[in-house]
Design an enzyme around this catalytic site. Structure first.
Site, PDB file in Angstrom:
ATOM      1  N   ARG A  80       0.832  -1.204   0.000  1.00 30.78           N
ATOM      2  CA  ARG A  80       0.000   0.000   0.000  1.00 30.78           C
ATOM      3  C   ARG A  80       0.867   1.255   0.000  1.00 30.78           C
ATOM      4  NH1 ARG A  80      -4.441   0.233   4.591  1.00 30.78           N
ATOM      5  NH2 ARG A  80      -2.672   0.860   5.860  1.00 30.78           N
ATOM      6  N   LYS A 182      -2.536   6.665   1.794  1.00 23.72           N
ATOM      7  CA  LYS A 182      -2.316   7.105   3.162  1.00 23.72           C
ATOM      8  C   LYS A 182      -1.364   8.295   3.164  1.00 23.72           C
ATOM      9  CE  LYS A 182      -2.275   4.637   7.531  1.00 23.72           C
ATOM     10  NZ  LYS A 182      -3.442   5.316   8.096  1.00 23.72           N
ATOM     11  N   GLU A 218     -16.188   6.256   5.037  1.00 21.94           N
ATOM     12  CA  GLU A 218     -15.428   5.751   6.181  1.00 21.94           C
ATOM     13  C   GLU A 218     -15.342   6.847   7.223  1.00 21.94           C
ATOM     14  OE1 GLU A 218     -11.258   4.880   5.489  1.00 21.94           O
ATOM     15  OE2 GLU A 218     -11.163   6.324   3.856  1.00 21.94           O
TER      16      GLU A 218
END
Ligand code: PLP
Ligand code: COI
Length: 340
Positions: A80, A182, A218
């Site tokens: 990721r 992220k 989210e």
């Protein structure tokens, strides 16, 4: 073993002795090493300081029931981080070196990995940032990758007690933006909304999709799972949420260990009224039950209530943490042991 009140640890930074550092210059990453220096000195015009060119990861190490030190699926965090790096025009950190850096950092701070049975674990924070000077808007050409670790307790105070969250009118991610990676910038722009939520008595914000304000996305730091009244696990499908390692793991546990039906699909806020259970999942959050969702003057009260986690979330939680703490054998490759 350090003399720390492990059972009452919150989620905060405690300095540990060693961290891993690697630098990128002239087109390659160096071999990296452990250092005791927990400070970073930078050029005042560094890319990270001027234009927020920084990304990070989060994962945990656990002391198992039989005394081993293990990490959970670090390869997925490595992969990721490569995606995050690409999107912010940063050089991908080699995935094998990432996993190695994690294992080295845990080994070097083994005395700070909380004892089994305390409910705490060792939170690892890999991150990378642009270090050389930029003035016009442009990517840096030199970068630093670091990993530090810190003993950590529950992310939400109260641990397994259900929390109250609110539907916010702020957005965290735009279509084709950076919601799926992220990047530090995603969290910077959530600070105002989280402060406001806290002032109003809510623990977190529920973000809707910013294009239509219809679908559940989210929270600021965790994905959603819902349990339907007929016992299915459903979870939002969206290109603008972070692909949570915890969520992917829970979906696998639900389908292949607990034999549940699992669906990843668009979920409207209206549908949430009919759900039996709601949980927030993530490395820091683990699986935290949601009891109440406040939506512009109206409350959605989950039937699982405000006292304890619903029964299906509890089963998912017990199985996932059972794998992480070595009580249950997990799927192949999920646990990476730290050789001492
Ligand atoms: N969503 C956001 C915005 C997050 O910051 C996190 C935490 O990393 C998650 C979801 C959960 O992801 P993971 O399970 O990989 O920790
Ligand atoms: C994590 O769960 O690792 C995160 O990065 C979430 C953050 C809000 C602490």
């Amino acid at each position: 073993m350090e003399n720390i009140d492990w059972k009452n640890l919150g989620f905060g930074y405690i300095k540990t002795p060693k961290r891993y550092v690697s630098n990128y210059k002239d087109g390659s990453w160096d071999t990296g090493c452990l250092t005791e220096d927990g400070t970073v000195a930078l050029c005042e015009s560094a890319g990270v300081l001027q234009y927020a060119q920084t990304i990070f990861e989060g994962l945990k190490a656990y002391r198992t029931v039989d005394g081993r030190l293990v990490t959970f699926r670090p390869d997925l965090n490595a992969a990721r981080m490569v995606e995050s790096a690409r999107r912010l025009v940063m050089p991908p950190f080699p995935e094998q070196q990432f996993v190695d850096a994690i294992l080295q950092t845990v080994r070097a701070n083994a005395d700070y990995v909380p004892p089994y049975g305390t409910g705490a674990s060792f939170y690892l924070r890999p991150f990378m940032f642009g270090t050389d000077a930029v003035l016009g808007v442009a990517p840096a050409t030199e970068f630093q990758f670091r990993v530090f670790g810190t003993p950590a307790g529950p992310y939400f105070r109260g641990g397994a007690k259900p929390i109250s969250i609110r539907v916010t009118d702020y957005d965290r991610a735009a279509p084709h933006g950076t919601g799926h990676i992220k990047a530090g910038l995603n969290y910077a722009m959530s600070l105002y909304a989280i402060e406001e939520a806290h002032k109003l008595g809510f623990t977190e914000n529920l973000y809707l999709d910013s294009a239509t304000r219809t679908y559940v996305e989210e929270t600021g730091g965790a994905n959603f799972i819902f349990i339907t009244k007929d016992g299915k696990l459903v979870t939002p499908k969206s290109d603008t949420i972070l692909p949570s390692v915890c969520r992917r793991s829970l979906m696998h546990v639900a389908a292949y260990i607990l034999g549940m039906e699992v669906e990843e699909r668009h979920i409207t806020l209206d549908e949430v009224r009919d759900m039996a259970e709601c949980g927030l999942c993530g490395t820091a959050a683990v699986l935290s039950p949601v009891g109440r969702i406040h939506d512009h003057g109206k409350d959605i009260l989950l039937p699982s209530g405000m006292e304890k986690m619903g029964p299906v979330c509890q089963e998912l939680y017990d199985t996932l943490t059972g794998i992480q703490y070595g009580r249950i054998e997990g799927p192949e490759g999920w646990i990476r042991e730290v050789e001492l």
